[in-house]
Design a protein around this motif. Structure first.
Motif, PDB file in Angstrom:
ATOM      1  N   ILE A  81       0.841  -1.201   0.000  1.00  0.00           N
ATOM      2  CA  ILE A  81       0.000   0.000   0.000  1.00  0.00           C
ATOM      3  C   ILE A  81       0.874   1.247   0.000  1.00  0.00           C
ATOM      4  O   ILE A  81       0.624   2.202  -0.721  1.00  0.00           O
ATOM      5  CB  ILE A  81      -0.920   0.017   1.246  1.00  0.00           C
ATOM      6  N   MET A  82       1.945   1.197   0.789  1.00  0.00           N
ATOM      7  CA  MET A  82       2.787   2.384   0.910  1.00  0.00           C
ATOM      8  C   MET A  82       3.593   2.643  -0.353  1.00  0.00           C
ATOM      9  O   MET A  82       4.124   3.730  -0.545  1.00  0.00           O
ATOM     10  CB  MET A  82       3.725   2.237   2.110  1.00  0.00           C
ATOM     11  N   ALA A  83       3.720   1.622  -1.230  1.00  0.00           N
ATOM     12  CA  ALA A  83       4.426   1.835  -2.489  1.00  0.00           C
ATOM     13  C   ALA A  83       3.513   2.497  -3.515  1.00  0.00           C
ATOM     14  O   ALA A  83       3.944   2.839  -4.604  1.00  0.00           O
ATOM     15  CB  ALA A  83       4.944   0.512  -3.031  1.00  0.00           C
ATOM     16  N   GLN A  84       2.248   2.660  -3.182  1.00  0.00           N
ATOM     17  CA  GLN A  84       1.325   3.371  -4.073  1.00  0.00           C
ATOM     18  C   GLN A  84       1.350   4.856  -3.706  1.00  0.00           C
ATOM     19  O   GLN A  84       1.742   5.210  -2.602  1.00  0.00           O
ATOM     20  CB  GLN A  84      -0.102   2.830  -3.910  1.00  0.00           C
ATOM     21  N   PRO A  85       0.924   5.711  -4.625  1.00  0.00           N
ATOM     22  CA  PRO A  85       0.932   7.140  -4.296  1.00  0.00           C
ATOM     23  C   PRO A  85      -0.140   7.510  -3.280  1.00  0.00           C
ATOM     24  O   PRO A  85      -1.167   8.092  -3.607  1.00  0.00           O
ATOM     25  CB  PRO A  85       0.678   7.815  -5.650  1.00  0.00           C
ATOM     26  N   VAL A  86       0.099   7.136  -2.034  1.00  0.00           N
ATOM     27  CA  VAL A  86      -0.852   7.374  -0.960  1.00  0.00           C
ATOM     28  C   VAL A  86      -0.094   8.022   0.191  1.00  0.00           C
ATOM     29  O   VAL A  86       0.981   7.554   0.546  1.00  0.00           O
ATOM     30  CB  VAL A  86      -1.453   6.029  -0.473  1.00  0.00           C
ATOM     31  N   LEU A 102      10.404   5.272   1.379  1.00  0.00           N
ATOM     32  CA  LEU A 102       9.816   4.524   2.486  1.00  0.00           C
ATOM     33  C   LEU A 102      10.710   4.558   3.719  1.00  0.00           C
ATOM     34  O   LEU A 102      10.296   4.200   4.797  1.00  0.00           O
ATOM     35  CB  LEU A 102       9.547   3.073   2.085  1.00  0.00           C
ATOM     36  N   ILE A 156       5.467  10.989  -3.083  1.00  0.00           N
ATOM     37  CA  ILE A 156       4.225  10.673  -3.786  1.00  0.00           C
ATOM     38  C   ILE A 156       4.432  10.750  -5.306  1.00  0.00           C
ATOM     39  O   ILE A 156       4.001   9.866  -6.045  1.00  0.00           O
ATOM     40  CB  ILE A 156       3.101  11.634  -3.344  1.00  0.00           C
ATOM     41  N   LYS A 184       6.282   7.711  -6.347  1.00  0.00           N
ATOM     42  CA  LYS A 184       5.494   6.479  -6.313  1.00  0.00           C
ATOM     43  C   LYS A 184       4.495   6.419  -7.464  1.00  0.00           C
ATOM     44  O   LYS A 184       4.019   5.336  -7.804  1.00  0.00           O
ATOM     45  CB  LYS A 184       4.749   6.388  -4.979  1.00  0.00           C
ATOM     46  N   LYS A 221      -0.439   0.077 -12.878  1.00  0.00           N
ATOM     47  CA  LYS A 221      -0.351   1.535 -12.804  1.00  0.00           C
ATOM     48  C   LYS A 221       0.458   2.108 -13.948  1.00  0.00           C
ATOM     49  O   LYS A 221       0.662   3.317 -14.011  1.00  0.00           O
ATOM     50  CB  LYS A 221       0.206   1.954 -11.440  1.00  0.00           C
TER      51      LYS A 221
END
Lengths: 341, 339
Positions: free
Chosen positions: A131-136, B54, B74, B77, B153
């Motif tokens: 999830i954290m690897a997504q733009p969130v 991260l 962001i 990612k 994506k």
């Protein structure tokens, strides 16, 4: 009947329209996560068990209060005897506690159960990295977990209370006073804030501890400490320090009493009890001891809603502050932490 | 165009006093497949996490697609698809639902999501299993689903952390070929980390060998082996039918062939090192002398040997370090005992 059908048709048409609108627009990541959290909660066994537990206690306390409601409403000595719906929520025959007392210890359980594995379970199963690897944004995840749980809880309580009110309307046919409705809504809001505190505490623990079992046990430990041991500890300490009551003047006794009450109010359950009793029993004027001088000239009548709310305002802000503190602490711990499974 | 798409400058990450990554400089160009090779605990995953924002580097900067990964994660990612080494999925959802969730988080338009998710599942070869719960998925299937996660994506860069871990050999081959094919078709930049050298050898344009937080060498496999083994020349091993007696009567004769630096004999096997490739001459010589040759093997240096070579250096260093430490500790303990 026809008009109802037409109404429903209109509704469904509207739905398809908004559905189409939704199709072209995706929600923000926050909405997406919150939706998923809510769906997860509703489908989980854990939540079903808790719902069953709460509904059972609700039904039991409603049953008891309904069977006693007649005598309570006819009791003219009680200034609150005309608030039928508030009486439904608070009447008891001493065998089964009323609903708000049940909630006093089921609320924490609900909050803990919804939040104790919010972050660490995702981390252990490796989904957190994904999830954290997504733009969130990271805070979106925490906030969505919190909102998701709280949405489910508030829906549950609003449904239950509205069911209670509706059932009461059908059974007795007595009109619902606007003041009663406000008080009941305030009671629900208070309960949601109370559960929200435990939810944010358990989310904080789930950020802090890697193992879900550890965070659950710690949360339950804190809960048990505040419901059982805290009062015992305070009593012991007070007895050791307090001078002999016979040697004190009345003013001193009152001030000591205030101090003890305030220390007890560190416990969230005490705050909740204070707040709900004041909201559900309009004749409660003060949460501490009152001298005879203060009582002189007072007519034993129910307070208006605004006054009751003013009395519990410190309690409300106390609970809100505790919730915000837990939540911001979990932000602090989570925002800069390294995410790896 | 010549600007590297991933640029690491003086990247350092410390955990307490331990340096996981030590002043790493690395540039990866658009469209290449770069293999980050190293043993467990070399700091590969830490480096990758820093590329995605991260985890924060202690010093140094990471630029990915022109964005600073630490201050603007962001944006990074959005462009980068990352598959962690142990991919996890929500077990109570089907594979397709898992994929759709990721697509939604990336803000893809809602009406395209289902279509695209099914296409991606097809692409990674999971079309028949997409309505299964992920709890029923095997390791290889999960890995494929992880790749689908990354592809949906439509990223510019794919970062795969140990993508071949736990898949069977044929699965690995398929998987790597899939990555290579996708990279060539869509012009993707791929960064993959692994400690499996053969896997990396199959697909990577360039590799970097990463030991104890330092990038020892980088380049394509040809240059690497050239750099390392060029001075040693060629090695030929010949296995004979009969054991060779020591001292060998033909040793001197063989060495007259020229360029031979060393001949060692071990029962039936002759190990011959020489400066240039004279395998035919050696075989001819042995046949003329009446030996029965069972096999001839010319050693070619692969990544394995390169790796081994670097490891040897590294492990001997470690051992000497340890020795010196224990040497210094000894007197201390003695003192302590006496005291």
């Amino acid at each position: 009947m026809k008009s109802q059908l037409a109404f429903f048709k209109g509704l469904s048409l509207k739905n398809t329209k908004t559905g189409k609108l939704l199709q072209t627009k995706t929600g923000t990541p926050f909405q997406v996560i919150a939706n998923k959290e809510i769906a997860d909660h509703i489908r989980s066994w854990r939540f079903i068990v808790l719902i069953v537990l709460i509904v059972l206690t609700f039904v039991a306390s409603m049953y008891v209060s309904l069977s006693n409601i007649k005598s309570v409403v006819n009791n003219t000595n009680d200034p609150d005897h005309l608030f039928l719906y508030l009486k439904l929520l608070t009447t008891t025959d001493n065998a089964v506690p009323p609903f708000h007392v049940f909630l006093n210890f089921l609320g924490p359980l609900l909050g803990i159960a919804l939040g104790f594995d919010a972050i660490n379970a995702e981390q252990n199963s490796g989904t957190l990295t994904r999830i954290m690897a997504q733009p969130v944004y990271r805070d979106n995840l925490l906030l969505a977990k919190f909102t998701g749980g709280l949405t489910v809880v508030s829906t549950l309580f609003i449904t239950l209370t509205l069911l209670m009110v509706g059932g009461g309307l059908i059974l007795t046919g007595v009109r619902l006073e606007p003041q009663e409705m406000l008080r009941i809504l305030a009671f629900i809001a208070m309960t949601v804030v109370y559960v929200g505190f435990w939810l944010s505490l358990s989310i904080l623990l789930s950020v802090r501890f890697r193992q879900a079992a550890t965070s659950a046990l710690t949360a339950i430990g804190i809960w048990i400490f505040f419901t059982v041991f805290y009062q015992v500890v305070v009593n012991l300490v007070v007895r050791a320090f307090l001078p002999d009551a016979n040697l004190l003047s009345q003013d001193e006794i009152i001030s000591y009493n205030e101090i003890i009450l305030n220390i007890l109010r560190i416990a969230p359950s005490q705050l909740y009890t204070d707040a709900t009793t004041t909201l559900l029993m309009p004749s409660v004027r003060s949460l501490g001891p009152i001298t005879m001088e203060q009582m002189a000239g007072a007519i034993p009548s129910p307070l208006p809603f605004k006054e009751s709310l003013l009395i519990v305002w410190p309690q409300v802000s106390g609970l809100l502050a505790a919730t915000v503190a837990c939540f911001s602490l979990s932000y602090y711990l989570f925002m800069r932490r390294e995410i790896r499974s | 165009m010549n600007d590297p798409i991933i640029q690491l400058k003086g990247l350092t990450k410390c955990y307490g006093t331990f340096k996981a990554v030590d002043h790493l400089d690395l540039a990866i160009d658009k469209g290449e497949i770069f293999g980050l090779l190293g043993p467990n605990g070399a700091g590969k995953t830490t480096t990758i996490l820093m590329m995605l924002g991260l985890t924060d580097p202690t010093t140094g900067t990471v630029q990915v697609c022109g964005y600073n990964a630490t201050t603007n994660p962001i944006a990074v990612k959005r462009k980068v698809g990352y598959m962690p080494d142990s991919v996890g999925f929500y077990d109570n959802m089907t594979a397709l639902e898992n994929l759709i969730y990721i697509a939604r988080l990336n803000g893809l338009p809602e009406h395209e999501i289902l279509q695209r998710a099914i296409e991606t599942m097809e692409q990674v070869g999971l079309k028949n299993d997409m309505h299964k719960k992920t709890s029923a998925y095997s390791r290889g299937m999960k890995q494929r689903l992880g790749l689908a996660d990354v592809l949906i994506k439509q990223p510019d860069i794919i970062i795969l952390d140990e993508p071949t871990l736990g898949i069977d050999p044929t699965g690995v081959k398929d998987f790597l070929m899939l990555i290579k094919q996708l990279s060539k078709q869509q012009g993707l930049t791929v960064l993959l980390s692994s400690h499996h050298l053969h896997h990396v050898q199959q697909v990577c344009d360039r590799v970097g060998i990463f030991v104890a937080g330092k990038l020892l060498v980088q380049g394509n496999i040809g240059t690497l082996s050239g750099n390392l083994f060029g001075k040693e020349g060629y090695a030929i091993s010949v296995t004979l039918a009969q054991p060779v007696a020591e001292p060998w009567q033909h040793r001197a004769a063989l060495q007259t062939l020229g360029n031979i630096t060393q001949v060692s004999i071990e029962e039936k096997t002759l190990e011959i090192s020489c400066d240039c490739d004279i395998t035919p001459a050696i075989v001819r010589f042995l046949v003329q002398e009446g030996y029965d040759i069972m096999s001839v093997h010319k050693k070619e240096y692969g990544l394995d040997d390169i790796y081994q070579k670097y490891f040897e250096n590294n492990s001997t260093e470690n051992i000497t370090n340890e020795k010196s430490v224990s040497f210094f500790q000894r007197p201390f303990f003695k003192k302590y005992k006496n005291g």
